[in-house]
Design an enzyme around this catalytic site. Structure first.
Site, PDB file in Angstrom:
ATOM      1  N   GLU A  87      32.539  40.738-128.613  1.00 19.06           N
ATOM      2  CA  GLU A  87      31.714  41.930-128.802  1.00 19.06           C
ATOM      3  C   GLU A  87      30.493  41.973-127.894  1.00 19.06           C
ATOM      4  OE1 GLU A  87      32.761  43.160-133.416  1.00 19.06           O
ATOM      5  OE2 GLU A  87      30.765  42.386-132.969  1.00 19.06           O
ATOM      6  N   ARG A 144      26.885  39.482-130.119  1.00 22.74           N
ATOM      7  CA  ARG A 144      26.806  40.814-129.496  1.00 22.74           C
ATOM      8  C   ARG A 144      25.981  40.847-128.214  1.00 22.74           C
ATOM      9  NH1 ARG A 144      26.926  41.535-135.109  1.00 22.74           N
ATOM     10  NH2 ARG A 144      29.004  42.292-135.637  1.00 22.74           N
ATOM     11  N   THR A 188      24.325  37.183-135.546  1.00 20.80           N
ATOM     12  CA  THR A 188      25.329  37.712-134.621  1.00 20.80           C
ATOM     13  C   THR A 188      24.759  38.741-133.651  1.00 20.80           C
ATOM     14  OG1 THR A 188      25.938  39.407-136.236  1.00 20.80           O
ATOM     15  CG2 THR A 188      27.204  37.356-136.282  1.00 20.80           C
ATOM     16  N   GLU A 206      27.036  39.865-147.315  1.00 17.58           N
ATOM     17  CA  GLU A 206      28.164  39.619-148.213  1.00 17.58           C
ATOM     18  C   GLU A 206      28.060  38.261-148.898  1.00 17.58           C
ATOM     19  OE1 GLU A 206      28.549  43.078-146.878  1.00 17.58           O
ATOM     20  OE2 GLU A 206      28.506  41.540-145.316  1.00 17.58           O
ATOM     21  N   THR A 270      20.228  42.777-144.762  1.00 18.85           N
ATOM     22  CA  THR A 270      20.121  42.012-143.514  1.00 18.85           C
ATOM     23  C   THR A 270      20.008  42.958-142.315  1.00 18.85           C
ATOM     24  OG1 THR A 270      22.533  41.847-143.503  1.00 18.85           O
ATOM     25  CG2 THR A 270      21.307  39.981-144.404  1.00 18.85           C
ATOM     26  N   ASN A 290      23.536  46.757-146.078  1.00 15.85           N
ATOM     27  CA  ASN A 290      23.831  47.071-147.468  1.00 15.85           C
ATOM     28  C   ASN A 290      23.110  46.149-148.444  1.00 15.85           C
ATOM     29  OD1 ASN A 290      25.925  45.228-146.165  1.00 15.85           O
ATOM     30  ND2 ASN A 290      26.222  44.762-148.330  1.00 15.85           N
ATOM     31  N   ASP A 332      29.031  49.905-149.398  1.00 16.07           N
ATOM     32  CA  ASP A 332      28.781  49.048-148.241  1.00 16.07           C
ATOM     33  C   ASP A 332      28.424  49.870-147.007  1.00 16.07           C
ATOM     34  OD1 ASP A 332      28.646  46.619-146.693  1.00 16.07           O
ATOM     35  OD2 ASP A 332      30.618  47.068-145.897  1.00 16.07           O
TER      36      ASP A 332
END
Length: 618
Positions: A87, A144, A188, A206, A270, A290, A332
């Protein structure tokens, strides 16, 4: 006389040297503040993942245009050596390309410096991360991208370290630990450098991770400030100068009061997406993710400051305004997506706005000085909501789609990944259009009770995703934010999970998960050229000028990410609710592609492969 004169001169020398040093320090400080900004003005470079602070992903190069894009051909390739989701956006600074691999293989999150014209390897840097981080990553072990400023490359590792690397030698200059993998925290996102501070946010909603954004001194790695997304005002960095536009967001310690007792401590929010910066207003903008868990029955209240766009002072981190997009989020629908900073003429007046393509399916145009929502129009099929009330700023839920514990609610659109997830859009100042890669998915959703255990999934939902109306699962489209409508669209059979790029040659680029990299006419969406790669695309295309004067396009090929783990990891495609429900939407992906690790770089070629001369845009 001569001796006396020399004595006088020598007596003044320390003061002169001190003044000289002070002047040098001021010049150095000024250079530190303008290095990155000046590189953004050079169209030959790509100095940050989004290319500029406005997050436009627009290249002012026009050698490649609508009349010759069909002559694009592969110039060189390079493997990053880890066949997981690719990504990252490459960076190009002073003729060197910097690229980072995912958290996989023998050298996780390895950084490579390459000659941007020839592909020759200059150096590589391999951090020494904790292997356990891969076990707590929610949705593939992706990265990323990198950041650059003042001769340093900045890397975020999945195991919660930010690292500074000498851009010329690859030598590590410092590293700072920011989080704990045993709590489920990972990183990330691509870092962003603003005014000498490296800005970093965490992942792990999560897992019940409490979200934050942290600023590090770019020279030392010392933490300058940290702003949490939940908790008391002192933790969220909210003070007397916090001026939200809407009354519902005014009050003391809303990051505590809008939650059940103590739930804010494991409440998510986050920040693993994109950060924009307006130098004139001296404000950074970003969205939070979320709330945790997904089962909203376990967290009554609006759950501030999850799913919220923040405007903050980058020097202090103090919040200036905030706007919650999805109060008491049910699906979410986190809002870490990019905020594109542009000036639009609205009602006959120029207005400085941010454009936020929401995960909830609405295209928000907001006043970036105040946080007022100017417009919010559906850009995807939406039945989970009934619109946005512009007077209150509140989204209007569709009560028929409210998840209840133990009951399966069917046909909720958009699905949990939203109408658009992290994959970034591109803005053209020429066409005044936003180019949006996104998915077209609906879902069935069943909420269930879940308990919190640090470092383990904290979701409380069973999800099954599938194609939206019409049967296609992805789309690349152009949106007019003034006319508030879609101008053109291209349907794709799989979610479009790559980023977008648009250039002054009026060419837009994006990739598909079934291995196609496409160039399309930015004005009408007509496909000009496409290239079939070895693996699907979820990366971010960039453009730059090589030392040979040629314009290049680069992108990483390698399927993965949340929708692609079924093709590159040990995920059973027969289990529809696997990968938090995404397997159901992409069960057939392994028939189209497998994992990859290839950096692909393109430039124009003639009929016989020879280089072509500069061709101006129309």
């Amino acid at each position: 006389m001569l001796v006396r004169g020399l004595t006088r001169l020598l007596g003044r020398l320390p003061g002169f040297l001190c003044a000289l040093c002070a002047s040098c320090a001021l010049l150095s400080s000024a250079s530190a503040q303008t290095d990155l900004a000046s590189r953004m003005k050079d169209p030959g470079q790509w100095p940050m993942a989004a290319r500029d602070y406005a997050n436009t992903r627009y290249s002012n190069l026009d050698q490649i245009n609508t009349s010759n894009a069909s002559r694009l051909q592969l110039a060189w390739t390079f493997s990053v050596g880890a066949d997981r989701g690719q990504e990252a956006a490459p960076l190009v600074v002073d003729g060197t390309m910097y690229v980072v691999g995912p958290y996989a293989g023998p050298y996780p999150n390895r950084v490579f410096a390459l000659d941007a014209t020839s592909g020759e390897l200059k150096w590589s840097y391999a951090p020494k991360p904790e292997p356990a981080a891969a076990g707590v990553a929610c949705c593939d072990v992706v990265n990323r991208g990198l950041a650059f400023d003042n001769g340093k490359v900045f890397l975020n590792t999945l195991d919660n370290h930010t690292v500074a690397i000498d851009a010329k030698t690859g030598k590590e200059l410092w590293h700072t630990k920011l989080g704990e993998i045993n709590k489920g925290e990972t990183i990330t996102m691509a870092p962003v450098v603003v005014k000498g501070k490296v800005l970093v946010g965490n992942s792990g909603g999560e897992m019940g991770v409490r979200g934050w954004v942290t600023a590090l001194d770019e020279n030392t790695g010392a933490i300058a400030w940290r702003a949490y997304a939940t908790g008391p005002d002192k933790d969220v960095l909210i003070g007397d100068d916090f001026k939200p536009f809407y009354d519902s967001l005014k009050g003391k310690d809303l990051g505590v009061k809008t939650w059940p007792a103590d739930r804010w401590q494991v409440g998510g929010g986050t920040m693993w997406g994109w950060i924009s910066y307006d130098a004139e207003l001296n404000l950074i903008y970003y969205g939070t993710a979320n709330p945790s868990p997904w089962n909203a029955n376990q967290r009554s209240g609006d759950n501030l400051w999850s799913t919220t766009i923040f405007a903050r002072d980058p020097d202090t981190g103090r919040a200036k305004w905030a706007y919650q997009i999805n109060p008491h989020d049910l699906f979410d629908h986190d809002e870490i997506n990019e905020n594109v900073l542009v000036e639009l003429e609205l009602n006959g007046q120029p207005r400085k706005v941010l454009i936020h393509p929401g995960r909830n399916g609405y295209m928000y145009v907001m006043d970036r000085a105040t946080g007022e929502v100017i417009s919010a129009d559906a850009f995807e099929f939406v039945n989970a909501y009934n619109g946005v009330d512009l007077k209150t700023g509140k989204i209007i839920p569709n009560e028929e789609k409210t998840p209840l514990a133990g009951k399966t609610v069917e046909n909720i659109c958009p699905a949990a990944p939203g109408a658009k997830d992290w994959q970034p859009t591109a803005w053209s100042p020429r066409t005044k259009l936003l180019y949006v890669p996104h998915q077209h998915l609906c879902m069935n959703f069943k909420a269930s009770q879940v308990g919190y255990i640090a470092g383990t999934p904290y979701v409380g939902a069973d999800v099954d995703m599938y194609a939206g109306p019409g049967g296609h699962r992805g789309e690349f489209m152009a949106w007019d934010p003034v006319a508030r409508k879609k101008v053109w669209e291209i349907h794709e059979k799989l979610p479009v999970w790559s980023g977008a790029l648009v250039t002054a040659g009026d060419v837009a680029f994006y990739g598909t998960m079934d291995r196609l990299f496409k160039a399309v006419d930015a004005k009408d969406g007509h496909v000009l050229w496409q290239f079939r790669a070895g693996s699907g695309f979820i990366g971010q295309p960039i453009s730059y000028r090589g030392s040979d004067g040629q314009q290049y396009i680069a992108i990483l090929s390698g399927v993965g990410g949340w929708p692609g783990v079924v093709a590159n990891a040990e995920v059973d495609p027969r289990v529809r609710n696997g990968a938090l429900g995404f397997v159901g939407a992409t069960q057939d992906l392994p028939f189209y592609t497998a994992g990859g690790s290839e950096l692909l770089v393109f430039k124009l070629g003639g009929a016989n492969g020879e280089d072509t001369s500069h061709a101006p845009s129309k």
